[in-house]
Design an enzyme around this catalytic site. Structure first.
Site, PDB file in Angstrom:
ATOM      1  N   CYS A  95      45.075 -42.823   6.709  1.00  0.00           N
ATOM      2  CA  CYS A  95      44.277 -43.161   7.893  1.00  0.00           C
ATOM      3  C   CYS A  95      43.675 -44.559   7.719  1.00  0.00           C
ATOM      4  O   CYS A  95      43.127 -44.875   6.669  1.00  0.00           O
ATOM      5  CB  CYS A  95      43.170 -42.133   8.123  1.00  0.00           C
ATOM      6  N   CYS A 101      29.388 -31.478   0.772  1.00  0.00           N
ATOM      7  CA  CYS A 101      30.695 -31.964   1.221  1.00  0.00           C
ATOM      8  C   CYS A 101      31.540 -32.184  -0.030  1.00  0.00           C
ATOM      9  O   CYS A 101      31.184 -32.994  -0.885  1.00  0.00           O
ATOM     10  CB  CYS A 101      30.486 -33.268   1.986  1.00  0.00           C
ATOM     11  N   SER A 153      40.656 -33.720  12.707  1.00  0.00           N
ATOM     12  CA  SER A 153      40.363 -35.143  12.874  1.00  0.00           C
ATOM     13  C   SER A 153      41.286 -35.656  13.966  1.00  0.00           C
ATOM     14  O   SER A 153      42.479 -35.859  13.745  1.00  0.00           O
ATOM     15  CB  SER A 153      40.608 -35.885  11.560  1.00  0.00           C
ATOM     16  N   LEU A 154      40.717 -35.856  15.141  1.00  0.00           N
ATOM     17  CA  LEU A 154      41.527 -36.206  16.313  1.00  0.00           C
ATOM     18  C   LEU A 154      41.586 -37.724  16.483  1.00  0.00           C
ATOM     19  O   LEU A 154      42.656 -38.317  16.477  1.00  0.00           O
ATOM     20  CB  LEU A 154      40.929 -35.512  17.536  1.00  0.00           C
ATOM     21  N   HIS A 155      40.427 -38.319  16.686  1.00  0.00           N
ATOM     22  CA  HIS A 155      40.249 -39.772  16.660  1.00  0.00           C
ATOM     23  C   HIS A 155      40.955 -40.584  17.746  1.00  0.00           C
ATOM     24  O   HIS A 155      40.867 -41.814  17.756  1.00  0.00           O
ATOM     25  CB  HIS A 155      40.634 -40.374  15.294  1.00  0.00           C
ATOM     26  N   SER A 207      38.328 -29.502   7.021  1.00  0.00           N
ATOM     27  CA  SER A 207      38.715 -30.562   7.947  1.00  0.00           C
ATOM     28  C   SER A 207      40.117 -31.071   7.614  1.00  0.00           C
ATOM     29  O   SER A 207      40.419 -31.367   6.459  1.00  0.00           O
ATOM     30  CB  SER A 207      37.700 -31.708   7.825  1.00  0.00           C
ATOM     31  N   ASN A 248      32.450 -45.758  10.111  1.00  0.00           N
ATOM     32  CA  ASN A 248      31.707 -46.349   9.012  1.00  0.00           C
ATOM     33  C   ASN A 248      32.544 -47.507   8.482  1.00  0.00           C
ATOM     34  O   ASN A 248      33.571 -47.286   7.848  1.00  0.00           O
ATOM     35  CB  ASN A 248      31.532 -45.267   7.936  1.00  0.00           C
ATOM     36  N   CYS A 286      39.910 -45.237   6.600  1.00  0.00           N
ATOM     37  CA  CYS A 286      39.361 -44.415   5.526  1.00  0.00           C
ATOM     38  C   CYS A 286      39.552 -45.043   4.144  1.00  0.00           C
ATOM     39  O   CYS A 286      40.647 -45.486   3.790  1.00  0.00           O
ATOM     40  CB  CYS A 286      40.012 -43.038   5.566  1.00  0.00           C
ATOM     41  N   GLY A 320      40.433 -36.709   0.230  1.00  0.00           N
ATOM     42  CA  GLY A 320      41.609 -35.849   0.147  1.00  0.00           C
ATOM     43  C   GLY A 320      41.881 -35.093   1.419  1.00  0.00           C
ATOM     44  O   GLY A 320      41.030 -34.976   2.290  1.00  0.00           O
ATOM     45  N   GLU A 321      43.119 -34.591   1.541  1.00  0.00           N
ATOM     46  CA  GLU A 321      43.510 -33.766   2.686  1.00  0.00           C
ATOM     47  C   GLU A 321      43.643 -32.325   2.172  1.00  0.00           C
ATOM     48  O   GLU A 321      44.581 -32.008   1.428  1.00  0.00           O
ATOM     49  CB  GLU A 321      44.837 -34.285   3.264  1.00  0.00           C
TER      50      GLU A 321
END
Ligand code: SAH
Length: 348
Positions: free
Chosen positions: A118, A107, A216-218, A193, A292, A121, A161-162
């Site tokens: 977010c 990853c 990433s819907l959430h 992602s 988390n 995060c 990061g995005e």
């Protein structure tokens, strides 16, 4: 001072053009490329089939970003390894190595920090510091391959990061990572992602690559999504899902949906039903991630039974669902936690 060009972020064509402009023979580019992307050397001095003179010239006029392993945490539970790497400017990034039945997965981070904000995060708490160069994304995999001595077969761009906020560098990274003269990882074994940057998702779809897009819907409503993810204020839920549909149409690749389950926030049976309705025709895979918890917020994971019920409800409506196994629970699992702890930012 003028910045020295980063040879490790160039594809072979670019490297050939650069080396010829420097007055050298074109075939030197192939040799350098092999040292960088097949042998993963960390200095020009190791390029033993180049003359001393050329090595000196390269040292003076070019750079090759190298990451330094600052810390490795190994999970006693499942062998997951979490790396903290120092970049040459002193910034720190995290990468994770996981062993699965189907092979080893890494990853990678795509930025130092993040500006998406977010709420749950840790990577975004101090905002964006800078983008990573393609070489700095590759280096995470090269250094980990060297440290474990094992081949990496899958890569997920799900670290800090995005990735779509660093779009051009991401695409160059994909090109170099999948190149037959490099690690030659198949596009199908690569997942990117995104929190849902619609214009970039569409641009990526038009490239018609075979990489998996994960969204990433959430949340199951625009309102709830806005609460958890400020980016939702710029792109409506329906727009984001339309972009996923477009990605599937253009590439034939089903989108994966990530859904962080947050106790009391997005985990009701109604959420499950709305989610099923939203995703019905997209036929994507849903990955539930029990949130988390990080020190900086009060979010909690739903109980085990509650998670199973949420999953069952989605499955009953025909969706393909998995609950993400928590790898490396004992070693600062959540994105960005290790870096913050190391910097003393979240010590109590
Ligand atoms: N910026 C990208 C990729 C980075 S994060 C994106 O938003 O998709 C990878 C995934 O982990 C995302 O789905 C993200 O929302 C999720 N995530 C981040 N922090 C988390 C936490 N504390 N608990 C659960 N999931 C988290």
């Amino acid at each position: 001072m003028e910045e020295k060009p980063d040879l490790k972020s160039m594809n072979l064509r670019e490297l050939e053009a650069w080396i010829q402009a420097a007055g050298e023979k074109k075939f030197r580019a192939k040799q350098i490329y092999q040292w960088l992307h097949e042998k993963h050397v960390t200095s020009f001095d190791e390029m033993s089939n180049l003359s001393m003179e050329l090595r000196e010239k390269l040292k003076n006029h070019a750079s090759l970003p190298v990451l330094r392993e600052e810390l490795v945490q190994v999970s006693k539970i499942d062998g997951t390894r979490k790396y903290l790497f120092a970049l040459e400017d002193g910034n720190m990034i995290e990468s994770v190595w996981m062993r699965y039945r189907h092979g080893n997965s890494v990853c990678v981070s795509s930025q130092v920090g993040c500006r998406m904000g977010c709420r749950f995060c840790a990577s975004t708490l101090d905002g964006l510091v800078r983008n990573l160069a393609p070489a700095e994304m590759l280096e995470q995999i090269y250094r980990i391959t060297q440290s474990t001595g094992e081949r990496v077969s899958n890569v997920v761009v799900m670290g800090s990061g995005e990735p779509l906020d660093n779009y051009d560098n991401l695409l160059k990274f994909v090109e170099l990572l999948t190149d037959e003269n490099g690690l030659h990882i198949s596009q199908r074994n690569l997942t990117v992602s995104t929190c849902g940057l619609v214009p970039k998702m569409r641009r990526l779809a038009d490239k018609k690559l075979q990489i998996t897009l994960a969204l990433s819907l959430h949340a199951s409503t625009q309102e709830k999504r806005m609460e958890l993810m400020p980016v939702a204020k710029s792109y409506e839920l329906t727009e984001v899902l339309d972009a996923c549909r477009y990605y599937f149409e253009k590439t034939g690749r089903r989108v994966t949906f990530e859904y962080s389950l947050v106790g009391g926030v997005n985990d009701t049976p109604e959420d499950a039903d709305r989610l099923a309705a939203l995703l019905g025709d997209l036929k994507g895979h849903v990955n539930l991630i029990p949130v988390n918890p990080i020190r900086e917020n009060a979010y909690v994971q739903p109980g085990q039974r509650h998670i199973s019920e949420f999953k069952k409800r989605l499955e009953q409506s025909g969706l393909n669902v998995t609950v993400r196994r928590e790898m490396g629970r004992d070693i600062d699992g959540a994105c960005g936690q290790l870096r913050r702890r190391y910097a003393g930012l979240s010590l109590r």
